[in-house]
Write a protein that holds these residues in place. Structure first.
Motif, short mmCIF file in Angstrom:
data_model
loop_
_atom_site.label_atom_id
_atom_site.label_comp_id
_atom_site.label_asym_id
_atom_site.label_seq_id
_atom_site.Cartn_x
_atom_site.Cartn_y
_atom_site.Cartn_z
N ALA A 4 0.86 -1.18 0.00
CA ALA A 4 0.00 0.00 0.00
C ALA A 4 0.89 1.23 0.00
CB ALA A 4 -0.94 0.01 1.21
N PRO A 5 1.36 1.68 -1.16
CA PRO A 5 2.30 2.79 -1.25
C PRO A 5 1.81 4.02 -0.48
CG PRO A 5 2.04 1.75 -3.38
CD PRO A 5 1.02 1.12 -2.49
N GLY A 6 2.76 4.63 0.24
CA GLY A 6 2.44 5.84 0.98
C GLY A 6 1.94 5.58 2.38
N THR A 7 1.72 4.31 2.74
CA THR A 7 1.28 3.96 4.09
C THR A 7 2.42 3.29 4.84
OG1 THR A 7 0.50 1.75 3.50
CG2 THR A 7 -1.06 3.59 3.21
N PRO A 8 2.35 3.25 6.18
CA PRO A 8 3.43 2.60 6.95
C PRO A 8 3.57 1.13 6.58
CG PRO A 8 2.05 3.95 8.39
CD PRO A 8 1.35 3.89 7.06
N TRP A 9 4.78 0.65 6.67
CA TRP A 9 5.05 -0.76 6.41
C TRP A 9 4.39 -1.63 7.49
CZ3 TRP A 9 8.36 -3.17 2.70
CH2 TRP A 9 8.96 -2.29 1.81
N PRO A 10 3.81 -2.77 7.13
CA PRO A 10 3.28 -3.67 8.16
C PRO A 10 4.43 -4.26 8.97
CG PRO A 10 3.24 -4.74 6.01
CD PRO A 10 3.63 -3.31 5.76
N ARG A 11 4.16 -4.58 10.22
CA ARG A 11 5.22 -5.12 11.08
C ARG A 11 5.54 -6.57 10.72
NH1 ARG A 11 7.22 -2.24 14.98
NH2 ARG A 11 6.23 -0.26 15.51
N GLN A 12 4.54 -7.32 10.32
CA GLN A 12 4.75 -8.69 9.87
C GLN A 12 3.97 -8.92 8.58
OE1 GLN A 12 3.30 -8.51 13.26
NE2 GLN A 12 5.31 -8.36 14.26
N VAL A 13 4.22 -10.03 7.95
CA VAL A 13 3.48 -10.38 6.74
C VAL A 13 2.04 -10.67 7.12
CG1 VAL A 13 3.34 -11.96 4.78
CG2 VAL A 13 5.58 -11.36 5.74
N PRO A 14 1.06 -10.11 6.42
CA PRO A 14 -0.34 -10.39 6.73
C PRO A 14 -0.66 -11.89 6.65
CG PRO A 14 -0.17 -8.51 5.27
CD PRO A 14 1.20 -9.11 5.35
N SER A 15 -1.64 -12.30 7.45
CA SER A 15 -2.09 -13.69 7.47
C SER A 15 -3.49 -13.79 6.88
CB SER A 15 -2.13 -14.23 8.91
OG SER A 15 -0.85 -14.20 9.51
N THR A 16 -3.87 -15.02 6.54
CA THR A 16 -5.24 -15.28 6.12
C THR A 16 -6.15 -15.32 7.34
OG1 THR A 16 -5.03 -17.69 6.30
CG2 THR A 16 -4.33 -16.66 4.22
N GLU A 17 -7.42 -15.48 7.10
CA GLU A 17 -8.40 -15.56 8.20
C GLU A 17 -8.07 -16.67 9.18
OE1 GLU A 17 -13.18 -16.56 8.81
OE2 GLU A 17 -12.31 -16.38 6.79
N HIS A 18 -7.54 -17.78 8.68
CA HIS A 18 -7.26 -18.93 9.54
C HIS A 18 -5.89 -18.86 10.20
CE1 HIS A 18 -10.92 -21.01 8.53
NE2 HIS A 18 -10.66 -20.93 7.24
N GLY A 19 -5.10 -17.83 9.91
CA GLY A 19 -3.83 -17.66 10.59
C GLY A 19 -2.61 -18.12 9.82
N ALA A 20 -2.78 -18.58 8.58
CA ALA A 20 -1.64 -18.97 7.76
C ALA A 20 -1.09 -17.75 7.03
CB ALA A 20 -2.05 -20.04 6.75
N ILE A 21 0.20 -17.77 6.73
CA ILE A 21 0.81 -16.64 6.05
C ILE A 21 0.17 -16.45 4.67
CG2 ILE A 21 2.68 -17.96 4.94
CD1 ILE A 21 4.55 -15.59 5.75
N ASP A 22 -0.07 -15.21 4.30
CA ASP A 22 -0.67 -14.89 3.00
C ASP A 22 0.45 -14.94 1.95
OD1 ASP A 22 -1.58 -13.36 0.69
OD2 ASP A 22 -3.28 -12.72 1.94
N VAL A 23 0.43 -15.99 1.15
CA VAL A 23 1.53 -16.24 0.21
C VAL A 23 1.64 -15.13 -0.82
CG1 VAL A 23 2.55 -17.88 -1.42
CG2 VAL A 23 1.29 -18.72 0.59
N GLU A 24 0.52 -14.62 -1.30
CA GLU A 24 0.56 -13.59 -2.33
C GLU A 24 1.16 -12.29 -1.80
OE1 GLU A 24 -3.26 -13.04 -4.06
OE2 GLU A 24 -3.36 -15.06 -4.93
N GLN A 25 0.79 -11.91 -0.58
CA GLN A 25 1.35 -10.68 -0.02
C GLN A 25 2.81 -10.87 0.38
OE1 GLN A 25 -1.32 -7.93 2.13
NE2 GLN A 25 -2.71 -9.65 2.39
N LEU A 26 3.16 -12.09 0.84
CA LEU A 26 4.57 -12.38 1.10
C LEU A 26 5.38 -12.22 -0.18
CD1 LEU A 26 6.94 -13.54 2.78
CD2 LEU A 26 6.15 -15.83 2.07
N ALA A 27 4.85 -12.69 -1.30
CA ALA A 27 5.56 -12.60 -2.58
C ALA A 27 5.85 -11.16 -2.96
CB ALA A 27 4.76 -13.29 -3.67
N VAL A 28 4.89 -10.27 -2.72
CA VAL A 28 5.08 -8.86 -3.05
C VAL A 28 6.22 -8.27 -2.22
CG1 VAL A 28 4.00 -6.57 -2.99
CG2 VAL A 28 2.68 -8.55 -3.79
N LEU A 29 6.23 -8.60 -0.93
CA LEU A 29 7.26 -8.07 -0.05
C LEU A 29 8.63 -8.65 -0.37
CD1 LEU A 29 5.15 -8.24 3.23
CD2 LEU A 29 5.94 -6.14 2.11
#
Length: 545
Positions: free
Chosen positions: A251-276
């Motif tokens: 999300a350009p222009g916003t603060p960096w997230p502290r960790q990689v976002p997770s899915t609803e069930h608590g697993a790492i979001d692979v697509e957002q991890l890939a972007v980072l």
């Protein structure tokens, strides 16, 4: 100051409420004054109270406790622990243990597994012969090449941890940091490491070639945050916030997230991890990813295979899949520019048996592969006190021999290379784990895994039924194949009675106070039903949003 000390010395202390300064024997009074400092305040008021064990009953005066005082204090503590053990439901540890009759003998023996598990050296009071058997067992279970062979880089190397998986995470990230930073591997098991020459730049990279960046999800155990701080490893948040504050690729222009976002069930979001990952790989940074396998509040399993495939694919685009660094001999050495570590504190000890249960039709599903079947898994850790169950924290760390870091210095004193983290290591843990595995076959553990999976499903169904009966959203949820079920936090006395672990989870823009229950082998349907009965009573759940 002296007058204040005298006043504090009058504080009642110990099982007989004797003023502190009168608890000394004559041999411990020096120059007419007690040795040591008096209490600055009443410890009974300073510490959290355990009602079943009054603090003054277990306080330790300089005279020690007499036989009657000791018997009373120990009986109070034993009753408290036995009660809490009977109701223990909120954490991923097994409390149904059975070691006392067979292994009590060894409590009067010093077992110290100092140094490398495969070198006994001159310190002979150890259980390394059992440790090696335990490590071979898990190497097979996790599809690694075994036995360990120091000359075969594809064979496994590991050791039994003195702490739980927090130590395994710390050691895994330490190994990853040094590997990705171009520091020497353990080419010769008899020799300490030597620092890599400065300025050696891998192929296809630039100024950041030896500056790894760590990634882990927002559901990751807090020990990962401690580990990266202790090891001075930059996370993508720390590096992004300081060097690229306006370039958050999610999300350009916003603060960096502290960790990689997770899915609803608590697993790492692979697509957002890939972007980072792509953001930092494109700038030449080596990539360090730590994944979870049943080791989070939600008990989720990261898709290790999908993450490893994604990370390798991105790294290949930027020359980080295989790069040349200067080896011990000064010549070129091939290494990957990424590292995948798996925190399998609970799951690594449980899901292999669940996978076997699935294959014979005892359960319908099992989590995805997480182990050394995947060539891009570099290291793995598990806690022994969780699925197996031991009286104290312990575990296993494992990697491949060819990835093993060089010891930081010589250890001639112990007669073995100290390739582990802790130095002196508790040899009793290897004995406990060996004992458990010797007494339980694969068949036993497959049946147990299926039973625990069924108990988690039963608990989930009972809580959903309670939610419908009460006509109130209790936020009941169970991640796929997880042994934990989470729900709205009940009254404090219920939380304490069942040792329910709590955590604030953000959902739909609101903070929710959750607890969870773990279906470990000591838990029964009867105990679950008792908890449901208490949760059904009026006032069990405080009125909150």
């Amino acid at each position: 100051m002296a007058r204040e000390a005298e006043t504090h010395a009058d504080i009642p202390f110990g099982p007989e409420d004797t003023p502190w300064q009168k608890t000394f024997s004559g041999l411990r009074v020096v120059g007419g004054r007690p040795y040591g400092t008096p209490p600055s305040s009443d410890p009974r008021e300073a510490y959290i109270a355990v009602p079943e064990v009054p603090h003054h009953k277990v306080q330790l005066p300089p005279t020690g406790l007499d036989a009657n005082q000791y018997t009373e204090a120990e009986a109070l503590f034993r009753s408290h622990i036995d009660t809490q053990t009977r109701n223990f439901a909120g954490y991923q540890v097994t409390s149904a243990l059975d070691y006392e009759g067979r292994l009590g003998h060894y409590l009067n023996r010093h077992l110290n597994n100092v140094g490398d598990p495969y070198q006994s050296g001159s310190y002979t009071l150890n259980s390394k012969v059992l440790e090696r058997a335990v490590l071979d067992y898990f190497a097979s279970l996790w599809h690694a090449k075994w036995p360990h062979d120091p000359k075969d880089p594809e064979s496994y190397w590991g050791y039994v941890l003195t702490m739980g998986s927090s130590e395994g995470n710390l050691y895994g990230l330490w190994n990853a940091r040094d590997y990705l930073s171009g520091r020497p591997l353990r080419a010769d098991p008899r020799q300490p490491g030597r620092e890599t020459a400065a300025g050696q730049t891998p192929r296809g990279a630039g100024a950041h070639a030896f500056h790894p960046v760590a990634f882990f999800s927002e559901d990751t155990h807090y020990s990962l945050t401690k580990a990266v701080r202790a090891l001075d490893i930059d996370t993508f948040h720390a590096l992004g916030s300081t060097r690229y504050p306006d370039d958050n690729p999610l999300a350009p222009g916003t603060p960096w997230p502290r960790q990689v976002p997770s899915t609803e069930h608590g697993a790492i979001d692979v697509e957002q991890l890939a972007v980072l990952v792509r953001f930092f790989a494109s700038r030449g940074h080596p990539i360090l990813v730590s994944l979870n396998h049943g080791s989070t509040f939600k008990g989720a399993y990261d898709d290790v295979e999908a993450v490893a495939r994604t990370v390798r694919g991105i790294c290949a685009q930027y020359g980080l899949d295989s790069r040349r660094v200067r080896g011990e001999s000064g010549g070129p050495e091939e290494r990957s520019g990424f590292w995948v570590h798996v925190d399998g504190a609970l799951g690594a000890g449980y899901t292999p048996y669940l996978e076997m249960a699935r294959d014979v039709g005892m359960v319908q599903q099992a989590p995805p592969a997480f182990d050394f079947r995947l060539p891009d898994v570099h290291s793995l850790t598990m806690s022994g006190h969780k699925w197996m169950g031991t009286p104290w924290a312990c575990g296993v760390f494992m990697t491949r021999t060819g990835l093993q870091m060089a010891p930081p210095g010589a250890s001639e004193y112990i007669g073995a290379a100290d390739t582990t983290f802790a130095g002196s290591r508790n040899g009793f843990s290897a004995l406990l784990m060996w004992d458990y595995l010797a007494r339980h076959s694969y068949d036993d553990l497959v049946r147990l895994a299926a039973r625990c999976d069924d108990l988690a499903a039963y608990t989930h169904a009972r809580l959903l039924a309670l939610q419908e009966q009460l006509g109130r959203d209790l936020w009941v949820a169970r991640s796929p194949q997880s042994l934990t079920v989470r729900f709205r936090q009940p009254r404090a006395d219920i939380v304490r009675r069942y040792s329910l672990s709590g955590e604030t989870v953000h959902a739909d823009g609101a903070a929710r106070a959750y607890v969870h229950l773990y279906a470990m082998r000591h838990l029964t349907r009867q105990r679950v039903d008792e908890l449901i009965g208490e949760l059904r009573q009026p006032g069990a759940f405080p009125r909150s949003p």
